[in-house]
Design a protein around this motif. Sequence first.
Motif: not given
Lengths: 283, 283
Positions: A15-16, A32, A34-36, A41-42, A45-46, A50, A58-61
């Motif tokens: 995931f990292w 990054r 989970g790819g973000y 970017d995050l 936003k999160v 989250e 590894g995924e956004l909720p």
Amino acid sequence: MSNRQNPDNAIHSSFWQEIPEGDNPFSAAICRCGGYDVYGDLLDKVTWAENLFLLFHGELPSPRQTQCLNGLAVALANPGPRDYSVQAAMAAGAGGSTAASCLMAALAVGAGNFAGAREVYQAITFWEQCKRDLPQWRLHLRKWEDTRATDTGMTDIWPAMEHPPGFAPYGKSCSTPVRQTLDYLAQIQTEGNLYWLQQHRHALEALTRQPLALSGVAAAALTDLGFSSQQGELLYLLLRLPGAAAHSIEQHWRGSRDFPFYREGIHLTNDPGPPAEPQADTP
Amino acid sequence: MKHFFSFYEQQWTTDLGAYFPGERVVLNGKDLFNELQHLDWMGLLMFGITRRMPSKQQVRLFNAIWSLGASYPDPRLWNNRIGTLAGAARSSGALGISAGIAVSEAIVYGNQPVLGAIHLLQEIKQRRDKGETLVSILNEKMSSHPDDARPAKGRNRKIARIPGFGRPVSSRDERIPPLMTLVKELGFAGLPMIQLALEMESVLLDAGHAKMFLNIAGFMAALFCDQGFSAREQYYLWILCFSAGISFCAADAARHPEGSFFPLRCTNIVYEGKPPRKYPQSV
């Protein structure tokens, strides 16, 4: 330590990811999760909840999962100074110990089977085995009671559970904060374990002869959010630290004299008493 | 009806001991300053935990096992590494060393395998006493089951099937020969559990399990069972046994430049996850 499977001494992560700066291979330009892109970017936003979910899964909720995790985090944030884990942090603070030791004390004490993270671990294993099946809970609880009765000694670093995990052994009735947390979270997760727990709380309390505890609500919430017993144990430890931190620093400032010492509290059953005074020499 | 806690509210009843400020200290019914002066630190630790006065031979055995068996000055070892990382990160010595001690409660080494070895030895002794052969018991233990968890990796890691035998880093345990010399000198070599452990090693090697030499965990477990220590007593007695090695490493790292312990390049993190992606407009 063996290099048989890791000849390059690399760290592997699902995931990292870190991309180095052009001028320094030991400094990350892009991180990054989970790819973000976390910083590119995050960041704006999160929410914290989250980000926490993303780190573990590894995924956004989904918005519902975010709301549930956020609610759980608020409910768990401060067990209060009567809780042993918070008291441990406060005892560290009272003596003027380091900040890290305050949190380490809270983690160590809050890790156990009595209202601690190991209790949540055990409660999640109950959910994994019994799911939303009341007869299965009855059977599993009976088996658990039988195993407990035949436990002859220390077989694990963890002491044996002395009460059904997720329930309050000294409770008189399900406490108000526990009911409020369950009601709130069950209204978010309307199809999962939380909702089922809300509907079957009385039945489970009758089976265990103990009221539901916050650890039991946490276990149901964590399973609804897809966390395993190990992930749930870690998250429970993490989410209860804010209160320990806040109380420890307050106690640090208040000092050791403004903290219970129980000066007359020890009742020693085998006190030999003060040593006899040496006899004066007789002329 | 009175709450269960009301009995304990202001009172801790114990026969362990207490400190009488400015006057004396009592441990297990004895005056520390007048009756326990003859004990060195290890002897006092043993007396405090077991509540029995240790013999000089037992204290010597414990000291030797801690010195030769658990005090390695190598920062690559997982628990020592915590002390080293703390030193390299310029944390405090106590934080690094205490965290390293906590970390020693591991699956592949440390407290969990030793507890496992105690129970294995006790189980095998009981089964042999009932007429089973060592070969058949060990064959059964070594035969693989589809649901067997592995100690080294996986989501359900468990201690080895034959704890106390074999090692993750090398097969032969270099600590056994020098310690066995002392064990013979102390007159403990012929006692039943250490004999059973050595017999198990022979059976395992003869059966073709070429790496299943007796290791320090099995050796300690056997010796201390022979001395009559319960699993619980043994558990509390070893908890600090790695502290010297972790302390050496923490102090050594503090003498090195900050951040200089095996620094990692960003490219040393091998990413195996999702490809780069953008935060979605609506989750």
